[in-house]
Scaffold this active site. Structure first.
Site, short mmCIF file in Angstrom:
data_model
loop_
_atom_site.label_atom_id
_atom_site.label_comp_id
_atom_site.label_asym_id
_atom_site.label_seq_id
_atom_site.Cartn_x
_atom_site.Cartn_y
_atom_site.Cartn_z
N LYS A 83 8.96 -0.93 2.33
CA LYS A 83 8.27 -0.06 3.49
C LYS A 83 9.18 0.31 4.57
O LYS A 83 9.29 1.33 5.02
CB LYS A 83 7.11 -0.89 3.97
CG LYS A 83 6.36 -0.01 5.19
CD LYS A 83 5.05 -0.70 5.39
CE LYS A 83 4.94 -2.08 6.19
NZ LYS A 83 3.46 -2.31 6.53
N ALA B 259 38.49 48.55 -5.17
CA ALA B 259 37.38 48.02 -5.67
C ALA B 259 37.62 47.44 -7.14
O ALA B 259 38.19 48.09 -7.77
CB ALA B 259 35.89 48.82 -5.44
N ARG C 283 0.81 -1.30 -0.01
CA ARG C 283 0.08 0.05 0.15
C ARG C 283 0.65 1.23 0.14
O ARG C 283 0.32 2.47 -0.09
CB ARG C 283 -0.95 -0.19 1.09
CG ARG C 283 -1.94 -0.93 1.16
CD ARG C 283 -3.07 -1.08 2.28
NE ARG C 283 -2.70 -2.06 3.31
CZ ARG C 283 -2.68 -1.74 4.41
NH1 ARG C 283 -3.88 -1.16 4.91
NH2 ARG C 283 -2.43 -2.91 5.40
N GLU D 232 -7.92 -12.37 15.36
CA GLU D 232 -7.60 -11.54 14.30
C GLU D 232 -9.04 -10.74 13.56
O GLU D 232 -9.86 -11.80 13.68
CB GLU D 232 -7.01 -12.35 13.05
CG GLU D 232 -5.38 -12.57 13.42
CD GLU D 232 -4.72 -11.34 14.07
OE1 GLU D 232 -4.57 -10.42 13.19
OE2 GLU D 232 -4.41 -11.46 15.27
N THR E 29 3.09 -13.65 10.69
CA THR E 29 3.89 -13.26 11.95
C THR E 29 4.69 -14.38 12.67
O THR E 29 5.88 -14.11 13.10
CB THR E 29 3.26 -12.40 12.70
OG1 THR E 29 1.89 -12.95 13.11
CG2 THR E 29 2.92 -10.85 12.18
N TYR F 252 39.22 27.67 -7.43
CA TYR F 252 39.09 26.55 -8.42
C TYR F 252 40.03 27.08 -9.75
O TYR F 252 39.58 27.85 -10.19
CB TYR F 252 37.98 26.06 -8.40
CG TYR F 252 37.80 24.90 -9.28
CD1 TYR F 252 38.55 23.71 -8.80
CD2 TYR F 252 36.83 24.69 -10.33
CE1 TYR F 252 38.42 22.55 -9.69
CE2 TYR F 252 36.89 23.40 -10.90
CZ TYR F 252 37.54 22.44 -10.53
OH TYR F 252 37.36 21.21 -11.21
C1 UD1 Z 1 -0.68 -8.01 13.21
C2 UD1 Z 1 -1.23 -8.90 14.39
C3 UD1 Z 1 -2.57 -8.11 15.04
C4 UD1 Z 1 -2.20 -6.65 15.45
C5 UD1 Z 1 -1.76 -6.00 14.41
C6 UD1 Z 1 -1.06 -4.81 14.97
C7 UD1 Z 1 -0.96 -11.20 13.87
C8 UD1 Z 1 -1.39 -12.55 13.40
N1 UD1 Z 1 -1.52 -10.23 13.89
O1 UD1 Z 1 -1.70 -8.19 12.16
O2 UD1 Z 1 -3.23 -9.16 16.25
O3 UD1 Z 1 -3.54 -6.05 15.62
O4 UD1 Z 1 -0.43 -6.75 13.69
O5 UD1 Z 1 -0.77 -4.15 13.68
O6 UD1 Z 1 0.27 -11.13 14.23
N2 UD1 Z 1 5.51 -9.87 8.98
C9 UD1 Z 1 6.49 -10.32 8.40
N3 UD1 Z 1 6.43 -11.34 7.87
C10 UD1 Z 1 5.21 -11.94 7.62
C11 UD1 Z 1 3.96 -11.41 7.73
C12 UD1 Z 1 4.30 -10.08 8.49
O7 UD1 Z 1 7.78 -10.15 8.76
O8 UD1 Z 1 5.09 -13.19 6.98
C13 UD1 Z 1 5.81 -8.29 9.50
C14 UD1 Z 1 5.35 -7.30 8.96
O9 UD1 Z 1 6.51 -6.65 7.76
C15 UD1 Z 1 4.78 -6.17 9.89
C16 UD1 Z 1 4.50 -7.23 10.88
O10 UD1 Z 1 5.06 -8.52 10.52
O11 UD1 Z 1 6.11 -5.27 10.05
C17 UD1 Z 1 2.97 -7.30 10.99
O12 UD1 Z 1 2.49 -7.84 9.82
P1 UD1 Z 1 1.07 -7.46 9.34
O13 UD1 Z 1 0.60 -8.46 8.21
O14 UD1 Z 1 0.75 -5.79 9.30
O15 UD1 Z 1 0.23 -7.80 10.49
P2 UD1 Z 1 -1.25 -7.60 10.94
O16 UD1 Z 1 -2.08 -8.75 9.90
O17 UD1 Z 1 -1.68 -6.24 10.30
#
Ligand code: UD1
Ligand code: CA
Length: 457
Positions: A22, A422, A15, A153, A79, A386
């Site tokens: 990002k 001058a 996004r 979630e 995550t 220069y």
């Molecule tokens: C996650 C939480 C949610 C919380 C929210 C807050 C989970 C399942 N959910 O959701 O409860 O309210 O954050 O913002 O954890 N990332 C990785 N690898 C992955 C997936 C994500 O490195 O495979 C990183 C992303 O870059 C980001 C962070 O983890 O920095 C969070 O990932 P994102 O997909 O934004 O999580 P949400 O679905 O928003």
């Protein structure tokens, strides 16, 4: 317990609609991920692990000087899966703090409370916050006794659960040993087909461990960045935070919303800063310094009682006390000004040393110059530093007077107390206390006529 910090930074950030990953998008001129790493350092973590994936090489290259362990998450399966990629490098007897690379403003003090909530690994700490609009976030589900039971979630939540405004920020602390066990048990049978880190909560609760939900101090400090609108919001929160700190230290900011401190800024008493002033890098301002509107100051020091008039750019300069700078003055890197120096409008100074009381008030270039005390540099003077291949220095002795429009062709020395007529082009050293000039004699031609326009065709 020693602390390992795991920073999740593998997400793509679709996004943002940007070619820059990002976590490299800047807030206050620093990548989001750098803010998070800097905060982790404040916590005295024994090791920091960054889970990276999208734009991986670019992320690693941008933060190559950081002493962190990189863990590749080649495909993003959630995550929980992301944290798992870092775990091989984390010893069992450590406490793990999970941070997000796109949540840059959580203060170390809040994170310390989260760490304390997982004290000695006997509990799981999760950072929570109440949100006016919890849409999209994981909700914290408590049992009748008010104990945290699990996180659901948004996409997996039912209507009743979606009403809950106590949400999971995603930041979490637990013992490495337990976390490793829980991560191995995660399943991806959910709305997104991902391994949710949040599912460790129910595993902890079932194992009889206490889950401590620690409320963040405000929504602002747990803001995440998904698009450029949120990036600007985070920048605004950062700006306001810095402005507030400075005002509480006694600085007058004419408008805290039109002020940016992007690096460390040290201030004396009764500093006054007008609108649209940007401080970058390490900046030090003495007592009673006044900065006019539209000024950029980077990696510089400004002495007591100095006034910077509007529209100046000051880069890597050390400016003494009681100086008058600008309006419209520009300092390129490496200049040093003693006390009471005046550098006026449309004057550019680069790699030069100006002695006490020296003045260059109008339309001048001083590059690679050493200017003695109380020298007066007339309007339109240029140090021609220069020769097309090399840079040379100009030395002007104390008390010299340089007439307007002089070209000082370096290398050249002007003696102390010398006067330069001058309009002179000075290519040889000028002696002390004497008038030196280089001009053709002024002529007046009798009978000379202006050309007249030729009839056309
Ligand atoms: C996650 C939480 C949610 C919380 C929210 C807050 C989970 C399942 N959910 O959701 O409860 O309210 O954050 O913002 O954890 N990332 C990785 N690898 C992955 C997936 C994500 O490195 O495979 C990183 C992303 O870059 C980001 C962070 O983890 O920095 C969070 O990932 P994102 O997909 O934004 O999580 P949400 O679905 O928003
Ligand atoms: Ca998110």
């Amino acid at each position: 317990m020693p602390l390992s910090v795991v920073i999740l930074a593998a997400g793509q950030g679709k996004r943002m609609k940007s070619d820059l990953p990002k976590v490299l998008q800047p807030v206050a001129g620093r990548p989001l991920l750098k803010h998070v790493i800097d905060t982790a350092r404040e916590l005295a973590a024994s090791d920091i692990h960054v889970v990276y994936g999208h734009g991986g090489e670019q992320v690693r290259a941008a933060l190559a000087s950081e002493n962190v362990t990189w863990a590749l998450q080649a495909e993003q399966h959630g995550t929980g899966h992301a944290v798992q990629q870092a775990m091989p490098g984390v010893p069992d007897d450590h406490l793990v703090l999970v941070l997000y690379g796109d949540v840059p403003l959580t203060p170390a003090s809040t994170l310390q409370r989260l760490i304390d909530a997982a004290a000695a690994g006997e509990a799981l700490g999760i950072l929570s916050v109440r949100m006016k609009d919890p849409t999209g976030y994981g909700r914290i589900i408590r049992d009748r006794a008010g104990t945290v039971a699990r996180i659901v979630e948004h996409n997996d939540a039912n209507q009743k659960e979606r009403v809950i405004d106590e949400v999971n920020t995603g930041l979490m602390a637990a013992s490495a040993k337990r976390l490793r066990e829980w991560l191995a048990q995660l399943r991806n049978d959910n709305a997104q087909g991902e391994y949710y880190l949040t599912d460790v909560v129910v595993l902890a609760a079932r194992a009889g461990l206490k889950v401590n939900a620690i409320p963040a101090d405000s929504e602002d400090e747990v803001l995440g960045v998904n698009d450029k609108v949120q990036l600007a919001e985070v920048e605004a929160v950062y700006r306001k935070r810095r402005a507030t700190q400075l005002m509480l230290q006694g600085v007058t900011l004419v408008d805290p919303a039109r002020f940016d401190a992007r690096g460390p800024l040290t201030v004396g008493r009764d500093v006054h800063v007008d609108v649209n002033v940007v401080f970058e890098g390490v900046v030090k301002l003495g007592h009673r310094v006044r900065i006019g509107p539209n000024v950029v100051i980077r990696d510089s020091e400004i002495g007591d009682d100095t006034v910077v008039f509007p529209n100046c750019v000051i880069d890597r300069a050390s400016i003494g006390p009681n100086c008058n700078i600008g309006p419209f003055a520009r300092f390129r890197p490496s200049s040093s000004l003693a006390a009471g120096v005046h550098v006026g409008n449309f004057v550019e100074v680069k790699n030069s040393i100006l002695g006490a009381g020296a003045k260059a008030n109008h339309l001048t270039y001083l590059g690679d110059a050493t200017v003695g005390e109380k020298v007066n540099v007339g309007a339109g003077t240029v140090t021609c530093n220069y020769d097309g291949a090399n840079k040379w220095r100009t030395e002007i002795g104390a008390g010299a007077f340089i007439g307007s429009g002089a070209m000082l062709v370096a290398p050249v020395k002007i003696g102390a107390g010398a006067t330069i007529g001058a309009g002179s082009t000075i290519t040889k050293d000028a002696p002390e206390d004497k008038l030196t000039l280089e001009r053709s004699k002024q002529l007046t031609l009798d009978g000379w006529q202006r050309p007249v326009k030729q009839p056309k065709g």
